[in-house]
Design an enzyme around this catalytic site. Structure first.
Site, PDB file in Angstrom:
ATOM      1  N   ASP A  99       5.705 -15.634  26.704  1.00 15.84           N
ATOM      2  CA  ASP A  99       6.689 -14.619  27.043  1.00 15.84           C
ATOM      3  C   ASP A  99       6.784 -13.602  25.899  1.00 15.84           C
ATOM      4  O   ASP A  99       6.721 -13.981  24.733  1.00 15.84           O
ATOM      5  CB  ASP A  99       8.028 -15.357  27.199  1.00 15.84           C
ATOM      6  N   LYS A 159       1.856   5.545  28.466  1.00 17.37           N
ATOM      7  CA  LYS A 159       2.904   6.403  29.001  1.00 17.37           C
ATOM      8  C   LYS A 159       3.665   5.638  30.085  1.00 17.37           C
ATOM      9  O   LYS A 159       3.116   4.669  30.598  1.00 17.37           O
ATOM     10  CB  LYS A 159       2.324   7.704  29.533  1.00 17.37           C
ATOM     11  N   HIS A 189      -4.169   9.633  28.739  1.00 19.78           N
ATOM     12  CA  HIS A 189      -5.576   9.504  29.137  1.00 19.78           C
ATOM     13  C   HIS A 189      -6.198  10.852  29.480  1.00 19.78           C
ATOM     14  O   HIS A 189      -7.415  11.002  29.465  1.00 19.78           O
ATOM     15  CB  HIS A 189      -5.744   8.482  30.272  1.00 19.78           C
ATOM     16  N   GLU A 227      -3.724  15.977  43.499  1.00 20.48           N
ATOM     17  CA  GLU A 227      -4.159  14.621  43.856  1.00 20.48           C
ATOM     18  C   GLU A 227      -4.057  14.440  45.356  1.00 20.48           C
ATOM     19  O   GLU A 227      -3.129  14.961  45.986  1.00 20.48           O
ATOM     20  CB  GLU A 227      -3.275  13.587  43.179  1.00 20.48           C
ATOM     21  N   ASP A 246       5.939  12.751  35.400  1.00 17.98           N
ATOM     22  CA  ASP A 246       4.721  11.948  35.534  1.00 17.98           C
ATOM     23  C   ASP A 246       3.474  12.711  35.076  1.00 17.98           C
ATOM     24  O   ASP A 246       2.594  12.137  34.444  1.00 17.98           O
ATOM     25  CB  ASP A 246       4.571  11.517  37.003  1.00 17.98           C
ATOM     26  N   HIS A 251       0.841  14.953  30.743  1.00 19.50           N
ATOM     27  CA  HIS A 251      -0.566  15.352  30.643  1.00 19.50           C
ATOM     28  C   HIS A 251      -0.788  16.864  30.543  1.00 19.50           C
ATOM     29  O   HIS A 251      -1.484  17.334  29.662  1.00 19.50           O
ATOM     30  CB  HIS A 251      -1.333  14.842  31.860  1.00 19.50           C
TER      31      HIS A 251
END
Ligand code: BG6
Length: 498
Positions: A99, A159, A189, A227, A246, A251
Protein backbone atom coordinates in the site's frame (compact mmCIF):
# COMPACT_ATOMS: atom_id res chain seq x y z
CA UNK A 1 11.65 17.51 -50.48
CA UNK A 2 14.80 15.91 -49.20
CA UNK A 3 14.50 14.74 -45.67
CA UNK A 4 17.35 13.81 -43.41
CA UNK A 5 15.45 12.91 -40.25
CA UNK A 6 17.69 11.30 -37.68
CA UNK A 7 17.14 7.68 -36.83
CA UNK A 8 14.89 7.16 -33.83
CA UNK A 9 17.33 4.64 -32.37
CA UNK A 10 19.90 7.20 -31.38
CA UNK A 11 20.46 8.70 -27.99
CA UNK A 12 22.93 8.93 -25.20
CA UNK A 13 24.18 5.71 -23.66
CA UNK A 14 22.99 5.35 -20.13
CA UNK A 15 23.95 3.79 -16.85
CA UNK A 16 21.86 0.92 -15.52
CA UNK A 17 19.08 2.03 -13.23
CA UNK A 18 16.28 0.81 -11.00
CA UNK A 19 13.10 1.90 -12.75
CA UNK A 20 10.43 1.93 -10.09
CA UNK A 21 6.82 2.32 -11.23
CA UNK A 22 4.20 3.25 -8.65
CA UNK A 23 0.84 2.25 -10.10
CA UNK A 24 2.44 -0.59 -12.04
CA UNK A 25 -0.91 -2.35 -12.39
CA UNK A 26 -2.54 0.64 -14.10
CA UNK A 27 -3.39 1.62 -17.61
CA UNK A 28 -0.50 4.01 -18.24
CA UNK A 29 2.04 1.33 -17.31
CA UNK A 30 0.74 -1.24 -19.74
CA UNK A 31 -0.26 1.12 -22.54
CA UNK A 32 2.77 3.42 -22.57
CA UNK A 33 5.57 2.75 -20.11
CA UNK A 34 6.25 -0.92 -20.75
CA UNK A 35 6.12 -0.63 -24.58
CA UNK A 36 8.44 2.39 -24.33
CA UNK A 37 10.92 0.46 -22.16
CA UNK A 38 10.86 -2.49 -24.57
CA UNK A 39 11.63 -0.22 -27.51
CA UNK A 40 14.38 1.53 -25.58
CA UNK A 41 15.95 -1.79 -24.69
CA UNK A 42 15.90 -2.86 -28.32
CA UNK A 43 17.51 0.38 -29.39
CA UNK A 44 20.21 0.15 -26.74
CA UNK A 45 18.77 3.15 -24.90
CA UNK A 46 17.98 1.15 -21.78
CA UNK A 47 20.87 -0.59 -20.11
CA UNK A 48 20.16 -4.37 -20.16
CA UNK A 49 21.18 -4.68 -16.52
CA UNK A 50 18.48 -2.22 -15.44
CA UNK A 51 15.64 -3.44 -13.23
CA UNK A 52 11.96 -2.59 -13.57
CA UNK A 53 10.33 -2.66 -10.15
CA UNK A 54 6.54 -2.49 -10.09
CA UNK A 55 4.83 -1.28 -6.93
CA UNK A 56 1.25 -2.46 -6.81
CA UNK A 57 -1.20 -4.14 -4.53
CA UNK A 58 -2.95 -7.47 -4.37
CA UNK A 59 -1.54 -9.26 -7.44
CA UNK A 60 0.92 -12.04 -7.87
CA UNK A 61 3.97 -11.50 -10.03
CA UNK A 62 2.57 -13.97 -12.54
CA UNK A 63 -0.80 -12.19 -12.88
CA UNK A 64 0.92 -8.81 -13.18
CA UNK A 65 3.34 -9.98 -15.87
CA UNK A 66 0.53 -11.63 -17.82
CA UNK A 67 -1.39 -8.34 -17.78
CA UNK A 68 1.67 -6.45 -19.03
CA UNK A 69 2.24 -8.99 -21.78
CA UNK A 70 -1.39 -8.72 -22.86
CA UNK A 71 -1.03 -4.92 -22.78
CA UNK A 72 1.88 -5.18 -25.21
CA UNK A 73 -0.19 -7.29 -27.60
CA UNK A 74 -3.21 -4.96 -27.34
CA UNK A 75 -1.57 -1.53 -27.33
CA UNK A 76 1.80 -2.00 -29.01
CA UNK A 77 1.21 -4.68 -31.65
CA UNK A 78 3.87 -3.09 -33.88
CA UNK A 79 6.55 -4.11 -31.40
CA UNK A 80 6.17 -7.79 -32.36
CA UNK A 81 7.63 -9.69 -29.46
CA UNK A 82 7.63 -13.45 -29.40
CA UNK A 83 7.27 -15.51 -26.24
CA UNK A 84 11.02 -16.05 -25.84
CA UNK A 85 11.77 -12.32 -26.19
CA UNK A 86 9.06 -11.48 -23.67
CA UNK A 87 10.52 -14.00 -21.20
CA UNK A 88 13.92 -12.42 -21.63
CA UNK A 89 12.55 -8.91 -21.09
CA UNK A 90 10.41 -9.88 -18.12
CA UNK A 91 13.49 -11.25 -16.37
CA UNK A 92 14.28 -7.58 -15.63
CA UNK A 93 11.09 -7.27 -13.56
CA UNK A 94 10.60 -7.29 -9.82
CA UNK A 95 7.50 -6.55 -7.81
CA UNK A 96 6.76 -4.91 -4.48
CA UNK A 97 3.29 -5.71 -3.20
CA UNK A 98 2.11 -2.98 -0.88
CA UNK A 99 0.00 0.00 0.00
CA UNK A 100 1.31 3.48 -0.81
CA UNK A 101 0.48 4.66 2.71
CA UNK A 102 2.37 1.86 4.42
CA UNK A 103 6.02 2.41 5.47
CA UNK A 104 6.64 -1.29 4.90
CA UNK A 105 6.10 -0.79 1.15
CA UNK A 106 9.00 1.67 1.05
CA UNK A 107 11.14 -0.60 3.26
CA UNK A 108 10.48 -3.49 0.83
CA UNK A 109 11.26 -1.17 -2.04
CA UNK A 110 14.56 -0.18 -0.41
CA UNK A 111 15.46 -3.89 -0.23
CA UNK A 112 14.59 -4.36 -3.91
CA UNK A 113 16.81 -1.58 -5.24
CA UNK A 114 19.93 -3.08 -6.73
CA UNK A 115 23.47 -1.87 -6.91
CA UNK A 116 24.18 -1.69 -10.61
CA UNK A 117 27.57 -0.82 -11.95
CA UNK A 118 28.61 0.49 -8.53
CA UNK A 119 25.60 2.80 -8.03
CA UNK A 120 22.06 2.53 -6.74
CA UNK A 121 20.44 4.78 -9.31
CA UNK A 122 16.67 4.98 -9.25
CA UNK A 123 13.89 6.62 -11.20
CA UNK A 124 10.55 6.64 -9.37
CA UNK A 125 7.66 7.01 -11.81
CA UNK A 126 4.33 8.07 -10.26
CA UNK A 127 1.78 6.48 -12.61
CA UNK A 128 -0.83 6.97 -9.91
CA UNK A 129 -3.74 9.34 -9.24
CA UNK A 130 -2.51 12.83 -8.22
CA UNK A 131 -3.78 12.55 -4.66
CA UNK A 132 -0.94 10.05 -4.00
CA UNK A 133 1.97 12.11 -5.34
CA UNK A 134 2.84 13.64 -2.00
CA UNK A 135 2.28 10.37 -0.14
CA UNK A 136 4.85 8.65 -2.37
CA UNK A 137 7.35 11.51 -2.07
CA UNK A 138 6.91 11.44 1.72
CA UNK A 139 7.35 7.64 1.78
CA UNK A 140 10.56 7.89 -0.24
CA UNK A 141 11.84 10.76 1.88
CA UNK A 142 11.11 9.04 5.20
CA UNK A 143 13.20 6.00 4.35
CA UNK A 144 15.96 8.04 2.76
CA UNK A 145 15.15 6.67 -0.69
CA UNK A 146 15.35 10.13 -2.19
CA UNK A 147 18.90 10.71 -0.89
CA UNK A 148 21.43 10.80 -3.69
CA UNK A 149 24.51 9.49 -1.83
CA UNK A 150 24.65 6.16 -3.64
CA UNK A 151 23.28 7.19 -7.01
CA UNK A 152 20.75 9.53 -8.57
CA UNK A 153 17.13 9.54 -7.41
CA UNK A 154 14.60 11.14 -9.79
CA UNK A 155 10.85 11.32 -9.32
CA UNK A 156 8.54 11.59 -12.32
CA UNK A 157 5.18 13.24 -11.69
CA UNK A 158 2.39 12.70 -14.21
CA UNK A 159 -0.28 15.21 -15.12
CA UNK A 160 -2.56 16.70 -13.94
CA UNK A 161 -0.24 18.79 -11.80
CA UNK A 162 -2.92 20.53 -9.74
CA UNK A 163 -6.41 21.52 -10.82
CA UNK A 164 -5.87 25.27 -10.39
CA UNK A 165 -3.22 27.71 -9.19
CA UNK A 166 -3.81 27.08 -5.51
CA UNK A 167 -3.61 23.28 -5.73
CA UNK A 168 -0.54 23.45 -8.02
CA UNK A 169 1.23 25.75 -5.55
CA UNK A 170 0.36 23.46 -2.66
CA UNK A 171 1.64 20.43 -4.55
CA UNK A 172 4.87 22.21 -5.48
CA UNK A 173 5.44 23.29 -1.88
CA UNK A 174 4.73 19.79 -0.54
CA UNK A 175 7.07 18.12 -3.06
CA UNK A 176 9.83 20.68 -2.63
CA UNK A 177 9.90 20.03 1.11
CA UNK A 178 10.66 16.38 0.39
CA UNK A 179 12.73 16.54 -2.79
CA UNK A 180 15.08 18.93 -4.47
CA UNK A 181 13.54 20.70 -7.50
CA UNK A 182 16.27 19.11 -9.65
CA UNK A 183 14.90 15.65 -8.70
CA UNK A 184 11.34 16.44 -9.83
CA UNK A 185 10.41 15.66 -13.44
CA UNK A 186 6.91 16.99 -14.21
CA UNK A 187 6.02 15.14 -17.35
CA UNK A 188 4.07 16.58 -20.27
CA UNK A 189 4.01 13.92 -22.95
CA UNK A 190 3.37 16.56 -25.61
CA UNK A 191 6.90 17.87 -25.15
CA UNK A 192 8.24 14.39 -25.79
CA UNK A 193 6.68 14.24 -29.25
CA UNK A 194 9.41 14.22 -31.87
CA UNK A 195 7.59 16.83 -33.88
CA UNK A 196 7.45 19.22 -30.93
CA UNK A 197 11.19 18.92 -30.44
CA UNK A 198 11.66 19.31 -34.15
CA UNK A 199 9.97 22.68 -33.82
CA UNK A 200 12.91 23.88 -31.70
CA UNK A 201 15.46 22.47 -34.11
CA UNK A 202 13.57 23.95 -37.02
CA UNK A 203 13.35 27.36 -35.40
CA UNK A 204 16.88 27.57 -34.09
CA UNK A 205 18.91 25.87 -36.79
CA UNK A 206 17.41 27.57 -39.86
CA UNK A 207 18.39 31.19 -40.11
CA UNK A 208 15.82 31.99 -42.81
CA UNK A 209 13.00 31.70 -40.28
CA UNK A 210 14.17 34.14 -37.65
CA UNK A 211 13.58 37.35 -39.68
CA UNK A 212 9.98 36.24 -40.34
CA UNK A 213 9.19 34.90 -36.88
CA UNK A 214 7.51 37.96 -35.39
CA UNK A 215 4.62 40.42 -35.49
CA UNK A 216 5.87 42.07 -38.70
CA UNK A 217 5.18 39.00 -40.82
CA UNK A 218 2.90 36.74 -38.82
CA UNK A 219 -0.79 37.50 -38.57
CA UNK A 220 -1.86 34.84 -36.10
CA UNK A 221 -0.92 31.38 -34.87
CA UNK A 222 -3.14 28.39 -34.23
CA UNK A 223 -2.15 25.49 -31.99
CA UNK A 224 -4.67 22.71 -31.95
CA UNK A 225 -5.28 19.15 -30.82
CA UNK A 226 -8.40 17.65 -32.31
CA UNK A 227 -9.35 14.21 -31.08
CA UNK A 228 -11.89 11.78 -32.46
CA UNK A 229 -12.11 9.76 -29.26
CA UNK A 230 -14.42 10.61 -26.40
CA UNK A 231 -13.55 10.49 -22.72
CA UNK A 232 -12.90 6.74 -22.68
CA UNK A 233 -14.37 5.81 -19.28
CA UNK A 234 -12.53 8.64 -17.56
CA UNK A 235 -15.69 10.53 -16.52
CA UNK A 236 -14.56 10.78 -12.95
CA UNK A 237 -11.48 12.78 -13.92
CA UNK A 238 -12.87 14.55 -16.97
CA UNK A 239 -16.00 15.88 -15.30
CA UNK A 240 -13.76 17.87 -12.92
CA UNK A 241 -11.18 18.71 -15.52
CA UNK A 242 -12.80 19.60 -18.85
CA UNK A 243 -10.89 20.39 -22.03
CA UNK A 244 -9.34 23.64 -20.80
CA UNK A 245 -7.44 21.96 -17.97
CA UNK A 246 -6.95 18.61 -19.68
CA UNK A 247 -5.30 19.88 -22.85
CA UNK A 248 -4.86 23.65 -23.00
CA UNK A 249 -3.28 24.42 -19.63
CA UNK A 250 -1.14 21.32 -19.67
CA UNK A 251 -0.10 20.59 -23.23
CA UNK A 252 -0.97 23.34 -25.68
CA UNK A 253 0.28 26.25 -23.57
CA UNK A 254 3.61 24.44 -23.30
CA UNK A 255 3.73 24.15 -27.07
CA UNK A 256 2.89 27.87 -27.30
CA UNK A 257 5.94 28.70 -25.21
CA UNK A 258 8.18 26.80 -27.63
CA UNK A 259 6.67 28.59 -30.62
CA UNK A 260 7.02 32.02 -29.01
CA UNK A 261 10.24 31.83 -26.97
CA UNK A 262 13.46 33.66 -27.74
CA UNK A 263 16.54 31.59 -28.63
CA UNK A 264 18.03 30.23 -25.40
CA UNK A 265 21.70 30.94 -24.65
CA UNK A 266 22.36 27.19 -24.78
CA UNK A 267 20.33 24.03 -25.18
CA UNK A 268 20.19 23.14 -21.50
CA UNK A 269 17.21 22.52 -19.25
CA UNK A 270 17.35 25.79 -17.38
CA UNK A 271 18.29 27.96 -20.33
CA UNK A 272 15.31 26.65 -22.33
CA UNK A 273 12.95 26.87 -19.38
CA UNK A 274 14.09 30.40 -18.57
CA UNK A 275 12.97 31.46 -22.04
CA UNK A 276 9.67 29.56 -21.79
CA UNK A 277 8.77 31.20 -18.51
CA UNK A 278 9.43 34.65 -20.01
CA UNK A 279 6.74 33.89 -22.60
CA UNK A 280 4.25 32.85 -19.94
CA UNK A 281 5.00 35.97 -17.91
CA UNK A 282 4.23 38.10 -20.95
CA UNK A 283 0.81 36.54 -21.62
CA UNK A 284 -1.84 39.23 -21.34
CA UNK A 285 -4.15 38.90 -18.38
CA UNK A 286 -7.76 38.05 -19.19
CA UNK A 287 -10.12 40.84 -18.19
CA UNK A 288 -13.71 39.74 -17.39
CA UNK A 289 -15.04 41.70 -20.41
CA UNK A 290 -13.01 39.72 -22.98
CA UNK A 291 -14.23 36.24 -22.12
CA UNK A 292 -16.92 36.17 -24.81
CA UNK A 293 -14.49 37.25 -27.50
CA UNK A 294 -11.46 35.28 -26.40
CA UNK A 295 -12.80 32.00 -25.15
CA UNK A 296 -15.07 29.25 -26.44
CA UNK A 297 -16.46 26.33 -24.47
CA UNK A 298 -18.69 23.66 -25.96
CA UNK A 299 -19.76 20.10 -25.30
CA UNK A 300 -20.52 17.32 -27.77
CA UNK A 301 -24.07 16.25 -28.27
CA UNK A 302 -24.97 13.04 -30.04
CA UNK A 303 -23.74 12.53 -33.58
CA UNK A 304 -22.10 10.00 -35.81
CA UNK A 305 -18.91 8.99 -37.48
CA UNK A 306 -19.51 7.01 -40.64
CA UNK A 307 -22.03 4.38 -39.61
CA UNK A 308 -21.11 4.59 -35.95
CA UNK A 309 -23.58 6.42 -33.77
CA UNK A 310 -21.97 8.52 -31.06
CA UNK A 311 -23.73 9.24 -27.79
CA UNK A 312 -23.79 12.72 -26.34
CA UNK A 313 -21.24 13.52 -23.62
CA UNK A 314 -24.02 13.67 -21.04
CA UNK A 315 -24.94 10.07 -21.86
CA UNK A 316 -21.40 8.76 -21.25
CA UNK A 317 -21.01 6.40 -18.31
CA UNK A 318 -20.38 8.37 -15.11
CA UNK A 319 -21.29 11.79 -16.55
CA UNK A 320 -24.02 13.77 -14.88
CA UNK A 321 -27.03 14.24 -17.24
CA UNK A 322 -26.91 17.99 -16.67
CA UNK A 323 -23.12 18.32 -16.86
CA UNK A 324 -21.83 21.57 -18.36
CA UNK A 325 -18.22 20.37 -18.58
CA UNK A 326 -16.63 21.53 -21.84
CA UNK A 327 -15.31 18.87 -24.20
CA UNK A 328 -14.13 21.58 -26.60
CA UNK A 329 -12.17 24.65 -25.54
CA UNK A 330 -10.73 27.49 -27.57
CA UNK A 331 -8.74 30.40 -26.15
CA UNK A 332 -7.21 33.43 -27.82
CA UNK A 333 -4.05 34.52 -26.03
CA UNK A 334 -1.88 37.59 -26.59
CA UNK A 335 1.78 37.77 -25.67
CA UNK A 336 2.70 41.32 -24.75
CA UNK A 337 6.32 41.64 -25.76
CA UNK A 338 8.29 43.19 -28.62
CA UNK A 339 8.18 40.10 -30.81
CA UNK A 340 4.51 39.19 -30.49
CA UNK A 341 2.56 42.31 -29.56
CA UNK A 342 -0.90 42.11 -31.19
CA UNK A 343 -0.48 38.61 -32.68
CA UNK A 344 -3.31 36.29 -31.57
CA UNK A 345 -2.29 32.81 -30.44
CA UNK A 346 -5.42 30.72 -30.81
CA UNK A 347 -5.30 27.40 -28.97
CA UNK A 348 -8.12 24.92 -29.32
CA UNK A 349 -8.86 21.32 -28.57
CA UNK A 350 -11.84 19.02 -28.52
CA UNK A 351 -13.05 15.47 -28.17
CA UNK A 352 -15.33 13.65 -30.63
CA UNK A 353 -14.21 15.76 -33.58
CA UNK A 354 -13.97 14.24 -37.05
CA UNK A 355 -10.27 13.26 -36.91
CA UNK A 356 -7.32 13.09 -34.56
CA UNK A 357 -5.03 15.88 -35.75
CA UNK A 358 -2.63 18.07 -33.75
CA UNK A 359 -0.84 20.90 -35.45
CA UNK A 360 0.69 24.34 -35.21
CA UNK A 361 -0.27 26.70 -38.01
CA UNK A 362 1.71 29.88 -38.52
CA UNK A 363 -0.44 32.23 -40.60
CA UNK A 364 1.65 34.85 -42.33
CA UNK A 365 0.26 38.21 -43.41
CA UNK A 366 -1.40 38.54 -46.78
CA UNK A 367 0.55 39.98 -49.70
CA UNK A 368 0.16 43.76 -49.40
CA UNK A 369 -1.09 44.18 -52.95
CA UNK A 370 -2.48 41.84 -55.58
CA UNK A 371 -0.44 42.30 -58.75
CA UNK A 372 -2.22 39.66 -60.74
CA UNK A 373 -5.53 39.82 -62.48
CA UNK A 374 -7.06 37.24 -60.19
CA UNK A 375 -9.75 39.13 -58.31
CA UNK A 376 -12.03 36.11 -58.23
CA UNK A 377 -9.29 34.01 -56.71
CA UNK A 378 -6.65 36.29 -55.15
CA UNK A 379 -3.44 34.89 -53.71
CA UNK A 380 -3.93 33.72 -50.15
CA UNK A 381 -1.71 34.33 -47.18
CA UNK A 382 1.11 31.83 -46.73
CA UNK A 383 1.00 29.45 -43.86
CA UNK A 384 3.46 27.03 -42.37
CA UNK A 385 2.03 23.96 -40.73
CA UNK A 386 3.85 21.83 -38.18
CA UNK A 387 1.91 18.60 -37.98
CA UNK A 388 2.37 16.95 -34.60
CA UNK A 389 0.07 14.05 -35.35
CA UNK A 390 -0.57 12.10 -37.56
CA UNK A 391 1.96 12.24 -40.42
CA UNK A 392 4.45 14.30 -38.43
CA UNK A 393 6.13 16.86 -40.61
CA UNK A 394 6.10 20.35 -41.99
CA UNK A 395 4.13 21.87 -44.85
CA UNK A 396 4.38 25.30 -46.42
CA UNK A 397 1.43 26.73 -48.30
CA UNK A 398 2.42 29.01 -51.13
CA UNK A 399 0.74 30.56 -54.15
CA UNK A 400 1.82 29.49 -57.61
CA UNK A 401 0.75 30.15 -61.15
CA UNK A 402 -2.02 28.00 -62.50
CA UNK A 403 -0.78 26.33 -65.72
CA UNK A 404 -2.25 28.06 -68.76
CA UNK A 405 -2.29 31.42 -70.49
CA UNK A 406 -3.55 33.49 -67.55
CA UNK A 407 -1.81 34.57 -64.35
CA UNK A 408 -4.40 32.92 -62.17
CA UNK A 409 -2.93 31.70 -58.92
CA UNK A 410 -3.41 28.42 -57.18
CA UNK A 411 -2.45 26.95 -53.82
CA UNK A 412 0.70 24.88 -53.75
CA UNK A 413 1.78 22.89 -50.73
CA UNK A 414 5.41 21.96 -50.12
CA UNK A 415 5.57 19.05 -47.70
CA UNK A 416 8.43 17.64 -45.65
CA UNK A 417 7.27 14.55 -43.81
CA UNK A 418 9.38 13.97 -40.75
CA UNK A 419 9.98 10.28 -41.36
CA UNK A 420 9.94 10.08 -45.13
CA UNK A 421 12.71 7.52 -45.15
CA UNK A 422 10.69 5.06 -43.10
CA UNK A 423 12.34 5.90 -39.79
CA UNK A 424 10.36 4.96 -36.78
CA UNK A 425 9.25 8.15 -35.00
CA UNK A 426 9.89 7.61 -31.29
CA UNK A 427 6.95 7.59 -28.97
CA UNK A 428 6.88 10.53 -26.53
CA UNK A 429 7.33 8.23 -23.54
CA UNK A 430 10.51 6.71 -24.97
CA UNK A 431 11.97 10.16 -25.39
CA UNK A 432 10.95 11.31 -21.93
CA UNK A 433 12.00 8.14 -20.07
CA UNK A 434 15.34 8.31 -21.83
CA UNK A 435 15.72 11.95 -20.76
CA UNK A 436 14.93 11.18 -17.12
CA UNK A 437 17.51 8.39 -17.12
CA UNK A 438 20.00 10.88 -18.54
CA UNK A 439 19.08 13.61 -16.07
CA UNK A 440 17.97 15.95 -18.84
CA UNK A 441 15.00 18.01 -17.65
CA UNK A 442 14.73 20.24 -20.74
CA UNK A 443 11.41 18.73 -21.79
CA UNK A 444 9.91 18.74 -18.29
CA UNK A 445 8.03 21.62 -16.70
CA UNK A 446 9.63 23.56 -13.90
CA UNK A 447 7.60 24.60 -10.83
CA UNK A 448 7.38 28.24 -11.91
CA UNK A 449 6.14 27.30 -15.40
CA UNK A 450 3.33 25.16 -14.06
CA UNK A 451 2.21 27.80 -11.58
CA UNK A 452 2.38 30.62 -14.11
CA UNK A 453 0.32 28.71 -16.66
CA UNK A 454 -2.33 28.03 -14.02
CA UNK A 455 -2.29 31.71 -13.04
CA UNK A 456 -2.92 32.68 -16.68
CA UNK A 457 -6.02 30.56 -17.11
CA UNK A 458 -7.38 31.07 -13.60
CA UNK A 459 -9.65 33.97 -14.70
CA UNK A 460 -11.10 31.74 -17.45
CA UNK A 461 -11.68 28.90 -14.99
CA UNK A 462 -13.37 31.35 -12.63
CA UNK A 463 -15.55 32.79 -15.39
CA UNK A 464 -16.63 29.29 -16.46
CA UNK A 465 -17.04 27.89 -12.96
CA UNK A 466 -20.59 29.02 -12.31
CA UNK A 467 -22.02 28.63 -15.77
CA UNK A 468 -25.35 26.84 -15.89
CA UNK A 469 -25.32 25.91 -19.55
CA UNK A 470 -22.83 25.21 -22.31
CA UNK A 471 -23.04 25.39 -26.11
CA UNK A 472 -23.35 22.06 -27.91
CA UNK A 473 -21.74 20.71 -31.07
CA UNK A 474 -22.67 17.62 -32.97
CA UNK A 475 -20.24 14.77 -32.27
CA UNK A 476 -18.12 13.96 -35.32
CA UNK A 477 -18.22 17.54 -36.66
CA UNK A 478 -16.30 20.78 -36.32
CA UNK A 479 -19.43 22.90 -36.17
CA UNK A 480 -18.44 24.66 -33.00
CA UNK A 481 -20.56 27.64 -32.02
CA UNK A 482 -18.47 30.74 -31.40
CA UNK A 483 -15.25 29.55 -33.03
CA UNK A 484 -15.44 31.97 -35.93
CA UNK A 485 -15.65 34.85 -33.45
CA UNK A 486 -12.35 33.74 -31.96
CA UNK A 487 -10.73 34.64 -35.30
CA UNK A 488 -12.35 38.04 -35.59
CA UNK A 489 -9.84 40.58 -36.83
CA UNK A 490 -7.40 37.90 -38.03
CA UNK A 491 -6.53 37.89 -41.69
CA UNK A 492 -7.70 34.51 -42.82
CA UNK A 493 -9.93 32.03 -41.19
CA UNK A 494 -10.26 29.15 -38.80
CA UNK A 495 -7.90 26.58 -40.25
CA UNK A 496 -9.83 23.35 -39.82
CA UNK A 497 -7.39 20.46 -40.14
CA UNK A 498 -7.92 18.05 -42.97
C1 BG6 B 1 -3.86 13.44 -22.24
C2 BG6 B 1 -5.28 13.84 -21.98
O1 BG6 B 1 -2.97 14.17 -21.46
O2 BG6 B 1 -3.57 13.65 -23.62
C3 BG6 B 1 -6.24 13.06 -22.83
O3 BG6 B 1 -5.58 13.63 -20.60
C4 BG6 B 1 -5.87 13.20 -24.28
O4 BG6 B 1 -7.58 13.48 -22.62
C5 BG6 B 1 -4.39 12.90 -24.51
O5 BG6 B 1 -6.66 12.29 -25.02
C6 BG6 B 1 -3.98 13.26 -25.93
O6 BG6 B 1 -2.67 12.87 -26.19
P1 BG6 B 1 -2.21 12.50 -27.66
O7 BG6 B 1 -0.77 12.20 -27.53
O8 BG6 B 1 -3.04 11.33 -28.08
O9 BG6 B 1 -2.50 13.71 -28.50
Amino acid sequence: MENTAAKACTGKSIEPSNIVIFGAGGDLTKRKLIPALVKMLRCGLLHPESKVIGVLKGRTMEVWLDALHQGMLDFAPDIKMDEAQWQEFSAMFKMVDGDLQDDKTYADLADSLETLDGHINAMFYCAIPPRWYTTVAAGLHKLGLADEDEGYRRVVIEKPFGMDLDSAQQLNQALQKLLDESQIYRIDHYLGKESVQNLLVYRFSNSILEPLWNRNFIDHIQISAAESIGIEYRANYYEKSGALRDMIQSHLMQVMTLVAMEPPVEFSADAVRDEKIKVLRAVREFEPGVMDKQTVAAQYGSGSKGDEKINAYVSEEGVSPDSVTETFAGVRFYIDNWRWQGVPFILWTGKRLPERVSEIVIHFKKPPFNLFDTHANPPLANSMIFRLHPDEGIALRMNAKMPGLTTNTQRMVMRAPYSENGEDVSDAYEVLLHDVLNGDATLFSRADEVETSWAIIEPVLNAWKDRISVQRYRAGTLDIPGMDALFEGCEGYWHKPS
